[in-house]
Design a protein around this motif. Structure first.
Motif, PDB file in Angstrom:
ATOM      1  N   THR A 171       1.693   7.111  -6.797  1.00 52.47           N
ATOM      2  CA  THR A 171       0.208   7.732  -7.049  1.00 52.47           C
ATOM      3  C   THR A 171       0.847   9.428  -6.577  1.00 52.47           C
ATOM      4  N   THR A 197     -21.188   1.402  -6.774  1.00 52.56           N
ATOM      5  CA  THR A 197     -21.718   0.463  -5.706  1.00 52.56           C
ATOM      6  C   THR A 197     -22.083   0.771  -4.908  1.00 52.56           C
ATOM      7  N   LEU A 248     -10.989   0.893  -2.302  1.00 50.28           N
ATOM      8  CA  LEU A 248      -9.623   0.834  -1.934  1.00 50.28           C
ATOM      9  C   LEU A 248      -9.713   1.527  -3.914  1.00 50.28           C
ATOM     10  N   VAL A 249     -10.755   0.742  -4.874  1.00 47.76           N
ATOM     11  CA  VAL A 249     -10.386   1.362  -6.065  1.00 47.76           C
ATOM     12  C   VAL A 249     -10.894   2.814  -6.369  1.00 47.76           C
ATOM     13  N   TYR A 250     -11.575   3.325  -5.795  1.00 49.00           N
ATOM     14  CA  TYR A 250     -11.699   4.938  -6.438  1.00 49.00           C
ATOM     15  C   TYR A 250     -10.998   5.144  -4.785  1.00 49.00           C
ATOM     16  N   SER A 285     -17.299   2.095  -9.044  1.00 46.47           N
ATOM     17  CA  SER A 285     -17.298   1.684  -7.548  1.00 46.47           C
ATOM     18  C   SER A 285     -17.310   2.836  -7.095  1.00 46.47           C
ATOM     19  N   THR A 320       0.803  -1.064  -0.016  1.00 44.64           N
ATOM     20  CA  THR A 320      -0.310  -0.193   0.063  1.00 44.64           C
ATOM     21  C   THR A 320       0.160   1.214   0.029  1.00 44.64           C
ATOM     22  N   LEU A 331     -14.127   3.927 -14.070  1.00 45.54           N
ATOM     23  CA  LEU A 331     -13.523   3.504 -12.901  1.00 45.54           C
ATOM     24  C   LEU A 331     -13.918   3.893 -11.680  1.00 45.54           C
ATOM     25  N   LEU A 338      -6.938   3.338  -5.649  1.00 49.23           N
ATOM     26  CA  LEU A 338      -6.838   1.775  -7.629  1.00 49.23           C
ATOM     27  C   LEU A 338      -6.931   3.505  -8.443  1.00 49.23           C
ATOM     28  N   THR A 339      -7.558   4.530  -8.708  1.00 51.41           N
ATOM     29  CA  THR A 339      -7.921   5.152 -10.067  1.00 51.41           C
ATOM     30  C   THR A 339      -7.272   6.272  -9.629  1.00 51.41           C
ATOM     31  N   LEU A 351     -13.615  -2.635   0.282  1.00 55.60           N
ATOM     32  CA  LEU A 351     -13.041  -3.373  -0.805  1.00 55.60           C
ATOM     33  C   LEU A 351     -13.326  -1.864  -2.153  1.00 55.60           C
ATOM     34  N   ILE A 352     -15.186  -2.369  -2.126  1.00 52.00           N
ATOM     35  CA  ILE A 352     -14.802  -1.213  -3.027  1.00 52.00           C
ATOM     36  C   ILE A 352     -14.328   0.200  -2.774  1.00 52.00           C
TER      37      ILE A 352
END
Length: 314
Positions: free
Chosen positions: A38, A256, A275-277, A253, A31, A249, A280-281, A272-273
């Motif tokens: 990032t 959701t 973490l995507v926006y 997320s 992480t 992306l 991760l994005t 967990l979701i």
């Protein structure tokens, strides 16, 4: 003691992720690496757009604004995530919790508006190429960027302030940062009215922008299909592909998590979701806008050659 004062005198505990054994330091290091990459990637985009005159177009101005936003967006939650990964459940003061809630949602809504502005830029460039320089002047670019930030930070005041005035009976936030749904689950009262207000505000900020983006890309698709050659159609689509990837992306997320009932999902799914926006994005944005873009690659080569020339002369 009244509910408002009670809320502001207590602290919360962020549960984070349940990771034990030797896996915890590995997840922490992974992480941390993603976070540092990032920061470096988005700073790279900002500096490159500023340094290379070939990227002094509205599209790259908005990309650099998005990268600047991502620096703050990822830094709002990831340090907290790293702390929970390293130390487990972590206490956070109520003031820090509500500030994090407000800033995170402000930046998230700002990104929604900014993605809509970027879609508008592509629509004007492709559908009205002759009028594009006048329609998207430097003054208009600055106004649209500032309006996105003002709208995002204004809209987030409603859900953040309503949540901050709730009386809380529980302390453990089942998340790695202070978000709306996990905090509302700790309240001592029925929060269904608050949830409806939050849904309306966030729905307007995200839903209306998403509909706008779909409408603009519908106009772009209609205009591109009328182009005479396959090469011109491919070139037009290539200028939009990176932005469309980021939109899918981010909105996929975010919808959701914030659309629908949190209780309908398994516990821990939202974390967990998120973490995507939230991680991760912002990490993928510089990669998407650089590796898939010939103009950025050429700007990197020009800047690299310029630096080499300067170093030789010195």
């Amino acid at each position: 003691m009244d509910p408002v004062n009670h809320t502001w005198t207590q602290s919360f505990i962020l549960a984070g992720f349940t990771i034990t054994g030797t896996l915890r330091p590995l997840v922490f290091l992974g992480t941390l690496c993603i976070y540092l990459l990032t920061i470096a990637g988005n700073l790279f985009i900002i500096v490159l757009v500023r340094a290379d005159s070939g990227l002094s177009t509205p599209m790259y101005f908005f990309i650099s604004v998005l990268s600047f936003l991502e620096l703050w967006y990822v830094s709002t939650t990831v340090p907290t995530l790293l702390h929970t990964l390293l130390h487990g459940c972590s206490p956070i003061s109520s003031a820090a919790c509500f500030i994090q809630l407000y800033v995170f949602h402000s930046l998230g809504m700002t990104e929604c508006y900014l993605l809509g502005v970027m879609a508008l830029d592509r629509y004007l460039a492709i559908c009205h190429p002759l009028r594009y320089p006048a329609l998207m002047s430097r003054q208009v670019q600055l106004w649209l960027a500032l309006a996105s930030w003002a709208a995002g930070f204004s809209a987030a005041l409603v859900p953040a302030s309503l949540t901050a005035t709730l009386p809380f009976c529980l302390k453990v936030v089942v998340h790695y940062f202070c978000d709306l749904a996990p905090l509302m689950q700790l309240a001592c009262m029925d929060t269904s009215w608050h949830a409806r207000v939050h849904g309306a505000v966030i729905g307007v900020a995200t839903g209306c922008n998403f509909v706008l983006i779909l409408g603009l890309y519908g106009g772009i698709l209609k205009a591109v299909l009328k182009l005479p050659s396959a090469a011109s159609r491919t070139k037009a689509f290539s200028t939009c592909s990176s932005h469309m990837t980021v939109v899918v992306l981010f909105y996929g997320s975010a919808f959701t998590v914030y659309v629908g009932s949190p209780g309908s999902r398994a516990e821990g799914t939202d974390k967990l979701i998120a973490l995507v926006y939230a991680l991760l994005t912002p990490f993928l944005n510089p990669i998407i806008y650089s590796l898939r873009n010939k103009e950025v690659k050429e700007a990197v080569r020009r800047t690299t050659n310029r630096i080499r020339t300067i170093l030789r002369e010195t």
